[in-house]
Design a protein around this motif. Structure first.
Motif, PDB file in Angstrom:
ATOM      1  N   ASN A 104       0.824  -1.215   0.000  1.00 32.96           N
ATOM      2  CA  ASN A 104       0.000   0.000   0.000  1.00 32.96           C
ATOM      3  C   ASN A 104       0.856   1.263   0.000  1.00 32.96           C
ATOM      4  O   ASN A 104       0.407   2.329   0.452  1.00 32.96           O
ATOM      5  CB  ASN A 104      -0.955   0.012   1.204  1.00 32.96           C
ATOM      6  CG  ASN A 104      -2.186   0.858   0.942  1.00 32.96           C
ATOM      7  OD1 ASN A 104      -2.609   1.015  -0.190  1.00 32.96           O
ATOM      8  ND2 ASN A 104      -2.761   1.416   1.985  1.00 32.96           N
ATOM      9  N   TYR A 105       2.084   1.152  -0.483  1.00 40.47           N
ATOM     10  CA  TYR A 105       2.965   2.315  -0.584  1.00 40.47           C
ATOM     11  C   TYR A 105       3.459   2.436  -2.024  1.00 40.47           C
ATOM     12  O   TYR A 105       4.115   1.525  -2.551  1.00 40.47           O
ATOM     13  CB  TYR A 105       4.158   2.193   0.372  1.00 40.47           C
ATOM     14  CG  TYR A 105       5.146   3.327   0.202  1.00 40.47           C
ATOM     15  CD1 TYR A 105       4.855   4.589   0.688  1.00 40.47           C
ATOM     16  CD2 TYR A 105       6.348   3.133  -0.482  1.00 40.47           C
ATOM     17  CE1 TYR A 105       5.740   5.647   0.507  1.00 40.47           C
ATOM     18  CE2 TYR A 105       7.231   4.178  -0.660  1.00 40.47           C
ATOM     19  CZ  TYR A 105       6.931   5.437  -0.170  1.00 40.47           C
ATOM     20  OH  TYR A 105       7.794   6.483  -0.360  1.00 40.47           O
ATOM     21  N   TYR A 142       4.401  12.731   3.827  1.00 39.01           N
ATOM     22  CA  TYR A 142       5.064  11.612   4.497  1.00 39.01           C
ATOM     23  C   TYR A 142       5.940  12.040   5.675  1.00 39.01           C
ATOM     24  O   TYR A 142       5.733  11.590   6.812  1.00 39.01           O
ATOM     25  CB  TYR A 142       5.910  10.828   3.484  1.00 39.01           C
ATOM     26  CG  TYR A 142       6.293   9.460   4.002  1.00 39.01           C
ATOM     27  CD1 TYR A 142       5.619   8.335   3.568  1.00 39.01           C
ATOM     28  CD2 TYR A 142       7.326   9.281   4.921  1.00 39.01           C
ATOM     29  CE1 TYR A 142       5.951   7.066   4.038  1.00 39.01           C
ATOM     30  CE2 TYR A 142       7.657   8.039   5.407  1.00 39.01           C
ATOM     31  CZ  TYR A 142       6.969   6.931   4.952  1.00 39.01           C
ATOM     32  OH  TYR A 142       7.298   5.690   5.453  1.00 39.01           O
ATOM     33  N   GLY A 143       6.929  12.881   5.426  1.00 35.34           N
ATOM     34  CA  GLY A 143       7.876  13.232   6.480  1.00 35.34           C
ATOM     35  C   GLY A 143       7.222  13.938   7.655  1.00 35.34           C
ATOM     36  O   GLY A 143       7.450  13.588   8.819  1.00 35.34           O
ATOM     37  N   LEU A 193       2.787   3.959   5.680  1.00 32.67           N
ATOM     38  CA  LEU A 193       4.108   4.521   5.984  1.00 32.67           C
ATOM     39  C   LEU A 193       5.198   3.461   5.897  1.00 32.67           C
ATOM     40  O   LEU A 193       5.816   3.072   6.880  1.00 32.67           O
ATOM     41  CB  LEU A 193       4.096   5.163   7.375  1.00 32.67           C
ATOM     42  CG  LEU A 193       3.078   6.285   7.580  1.00 32.67           C
ATOM     43  CD1 LEU A 193       3.187   6.870   8.979  1.00 32.67           C
ATOM     44  CD2 LEU A 193       3.252   7.390   6.527  1.00 32.67           C
ATOM     45  N   GLN A 194       5.460   3.019   4.678  1.00 36.55           N
ATOM     46  CA  GLN A 194       6.443   1.966   4.447  1.00 36.55           C
ATOM     47  C   GLN A 194       7.524   2.393   3.468  1.00 36.55           C
ATOM     48  O   GLN A 194       8.009   1.594   2.659  1.00 36.55           O
ATOM     49  CB  GLN A 194       5.731   0.706   3.942  1.00 36.55           C
ATOM     50  CG  GLN A 194       4.797   0.061   4.959  1.00 36.55           C
ATOM     51  CD  GLN A 194       5.536  -0.384   6.203  1.00 36.55           C
ATOM     52  OE1 GLN A 194       6.400  -1.266   6.147  1.00 36.55           O
ATOM     53  NE2 GLN A 194       5.238   0.238   7.336  1.00 36.55           N
ATOM     54  N   ARG A 195       7.922   3.662   3.529  1.00 33.57           N
ATOM     55  CA  ARG A 195       8.971   4.167   2.634  1.00 33.57           C
ATOM     56  C   ARG A 195      10.312   3.554   3.036  1.00 33.57           C
ATOM     57  O   ARG A 195      10.695   3.623   4.209  1.00 33.57           O
ATOM     58  CB  ARG A 195       9.053   5.692   2.716  1.00 33.57           C
ATOM     59  CG  ARG A 195      10.155   6.305   1.857  1.00 33.57           C
ATOM     60  CD  ARG A 195      10.143   7.816   1.927  1.00 33.57           C
ATOM     61  NE  ARG A 195       8.957   8.371   1.278  1.00 33.57           N
ATOM     62  CZ  ARG A 195       8.691   9.686   1.220  1.00 33.57           C
ATOM     63  NH1 ARG A 195       9.515  10.553   1.794  1.00 33.57           N
ATOM     64  NH2 ARG A 195       7.605  10.109   0.604  1.00 33.57           N
ATOM     65  N   SER A 200      -2.625  -4.752   5.029  1.00 35.29           N
ATOM     66  CA  SER A 200      -1.814  -5.174   6.159  1.00 35.29           C
ATOM     67  C   SER A 200      -0.349  -5.136   5.801  1.00 35.29           C
ATOM     68  O   SER A 200       0.101  -5.809   4.878  1.00 35.29           O
ATOM     69  CB  SER A 200      -2.187  -6.595   6.607  1.00 35.29           C
ATOM     70  OG  SER A 200      -1.382  -6.994   7.698  1.00 35.29           O
ATOM     71  N   ALA A 201       0.405  -4.329   6.538  1.00 34.15           N
ATOM     72  CA  ALA A 201       1.859  -4.345   6.437  1.00 34.15           C
ATOM     73  C   ALA A 201       2.441  -5.257   7.513  1.00 34.15           C
ATOM     74  O   ALA A 201       3.644  -5.328   7.684  1.00 34.15           O
ATOM     75  CB  ALA A 201       2.417  -2.930   6.595  1.00 34.15           C
ATOM     76  N   THR A 202       1.562  -5.964   8.241  1.00 37.40           N
ATOM     77  CA  THR A 202       1.980  -6.887   9.286  1.00 37.40           C
ATOM     78  C   THR A 202       1.800  -8.320   8.799  1.00 37.40           C
ATOM     79  O   THR A 202       1.376  -8.559   7.669  1.00 37.40           O
ATOM     80  CB  THR A 202       1.124  -6.695  10.558  1.00 37.40           C
ATOM     81  OG1 THR A 202      -0.199  -7.186  10.302  1.00 37.40           O
ATOM     82  CG2 THR A 202       1.044  -5.235  10.941  1.00 37.40           C
ATOM     83  N   ARG A 203       2.068  -9.269   9.670  1.00 34.14           N
ATOM     84  CA  ARG A 203       1.846 -10.676   9.317  1.00 34.14           C
ATOM     85  C   ARG A 203       0.367 -11.035   9.324  1.00 34.14           C
ATOM     86  O   ARG A 203      -0.025 -12.066   8.784  1.00 34.14           O
ATOM     87  CB  ARG A 203       2.616 -11.576  10.293  1.00 34.14           C
ATOM     88  CG  ARG A 203       4.098 -11.619  10.035  1.00 34.14           C
ATOM     89  CD  ARG A 203       4.827 -12.506  11.032  1.00 34.14           C
ATOM     90  NE  ARG A 203       5.029 -11.818  12.308  1.00 34.14           N
ATOM     91  CZ  ARG A 203       5.683 -12.365  13.330  1.00 34.14           C
ATOM     92  NH1 ARG A 203       6.143 -13.596  13.233  1.00 34.14           N
ATOM     93  NH2 ARG A 203       5.854 -11.677  14.446  1.00 34.14           N
TER      94      ARG A 203
END
Length: 466
Positions: A156-157, A273-274, A308-310, A334-337
């Protein structure tokens, strides 16, 4: 506790191929022998610490990109597909799925796509009386699912779009309000903006250059829609180039994805982002504080946190989901497991369903999935008014969460007993692949387990899971 070995052969091969290097040249740059590199690329050996350091120093690689997130996501998706009754007698063991996801991710994705096509064909046959005679009755991949999977496997990034939005939002005067900036950008492009009493949130007439925004919508929604139109009008080349890279199978999927990318640009402009990452860390991810600071809705903030996966500047890996009142997942990432069911609703034991019972309140839950991973989950209802008397109100619930190891960075973890095992509620993904034996909310048996039926006994379930 022993350190988990890192197998990332497919990612090493992909990286080497993108740079146009032979195995010999790549091995030389990494300071390893050619046979050793070959073994790593085929997952016969784990990636050594020396190679990880060389990747970071020689190529500037964010070593977190070598993590097994994609593999675990593929394993989860394959397990759900294999939970289909058609595979009841032929489902491979979990170890084989992990090998496939690690060594042949393209094959895994092809299998998932094939099963999705099968499901759609099966559903069409089930309603053949309705489909007969229709021109669109031919089988094809669902454009919506295709787009959803594109964002899903990008974590999702979308880097180029995210950075372009950040440049737009922060390249002006520091005090420039993003709403004012968006309206000024539209005006500079010859677009007149009108706020009118209409049901549609946004309508643009390119022939006369008039953008009409609903005066009934909340201010943050108006701003978001204005930014979305900015993306469509000023970032067309960037959006089209990204779509070319994705190679969608249909014009419909491409069109849906373009709107998705424009939405992404709008969210990334509203919450650059920042600045957003720094603010999130400062307030310990307090959604209401962030919403007030960036002029966004709670849902917009929660969604943004999950992106937020930059590389080199990653935030906490969150999962984000939105469900309707029937329990159907309408947004998921999901950026998690933790992964979500591709078909059907979310686990009924999850607090996202209880959010409808307590409108306007945040619900906190400590949860544990069958694989033993523990999470903290935050849920809240989200109502979207139609803007006038008699207009329908859309009601959803959203959930945002992360692994409990990040809980101390969340204000919502305060006062929770993270060290108490009994504080963690058992949740799952889908009943068909959940291995819990005593779940009182189970709707169907798990396909990978045998059942024992006792006519003279009845517990919570009418069977026992072995």
């Amino acid at each position: 506790m022993a350190t988990q070995k890192l197998y990332a052969g497919a990612k090493l091969r992909d990286m080497r191929t993108r740079m146009g290097l032979t195995q010999k040249d790549f091995a030389a740059k990494l300071g390893v022998s050619l046979p050793y590199l070959n073994q790593m690329e085929n997952n016969n050996r784990p990636v050594s610490t020396t190679v990880v350091l060389a990747l970071a120093q020689e190529f500037g690689l964010d070593v977190t990109e070598l993590s097994t997130g994609d593999s675990e996501r593929l394993v989860s998706d394959m397990r759900e597909a294999l939970a289909d009754p058609v595979f009841a007698e032929a489902a491979p063991p979990l170890a084989d799925l992990r090998l496939t996801a690690s060594n042949a991710p393209a094959l895994a994705r092809a299998f998932i796509e094939l099963h999705r096509a099968y499901r759609q064909t099966h559903e069409r046959l089930a309603s053949l009386d309705e489909a007969l005679g229709r021109e669109d009755a031919r089988m094809q991949a669902s454009p919506w699912d295709e787009v959803r999977d594109f964002f899903h496997y990008c974590d999702n990034y979308i880097d180029a779009v995210d950075r372009a939005a950040e440049r737009f939002a922060t390249g002006q005067e520091p005090s420039q309000d993003i709403r004012v900036l968006a309206l000024a950008q539209l005006k500079a492009g010859g677009v007149k903006v009108e706020f009118v009493q209409q049901a549609a949130l946004r309508s643009y007439d390119p022939d006369v250059g008039i953008l009409r925004l609903s005066a009934r919508a909340a201010p943050e929604t108006q701003t978001f829609q204005a930014l979305l139109q900015v993306a469509l009008l000023t970032q067309d080349k960037l959006l089209e180039a990204t779509l070319d890279f994705a190679r969608f199978q249909s014009d419909e999927a491409r069109a849906i994805a373009k709107i998705g990318l424009a939405n992404y640009y709008a969210g990334a402009s509203l919450m650059p982002y920042g600045l957003f990452l720094a603010a999130a860390q400062e307030c310990r991810h307090d959604l209401e504080v962030l919403a007030a600071r960036f002029g966004a809705s709670v849902e917009q903030v929660a969604h943004r946190l999950s992106t937020l996966q930059r590389p080199g500047a990653k935030g906490i890996p969150f999962f984000f989901v939105r469900v309707d009142q029937a329990g159907t997942i309408t947004k998921r990432h999901s950026a998690t497991r933790l992964q979500f069911a591709r078909f059907g609703g979310a686990c009924p034991l999850w607090n996202v369903h209880r959010a409808f019972e307590t409108p306007g309140r945040f619900l906190r839950q400590l949860a544990e999935t069958p694989d033993g991973v523990r999470y903290i989950s935050l849920a809240r209802d989200v109502s979207k008014s139609g803007g006038s008397f008699g207009a329908p109100v859309r009601r959803y619930a959203i959930a945002l969460g992360c692994e409990v190891k990040h809980a101390r960075s969340l204000v919502y973890a305060d006062s929770l007993d993270l060290g108490q095992d009994s504080a963690f509620e058992p949740i799952g993904i889908s009943c068909r692949i959940c291995e819990r034996k005593t779940c009182h909310q189970r709707s169907v048996p798990p396909l990978e387990r045998r059942l024992t039926i006792k006519p003279n006994e009845r517990g919570v379930l009418p069977y026992e899971v072995n």
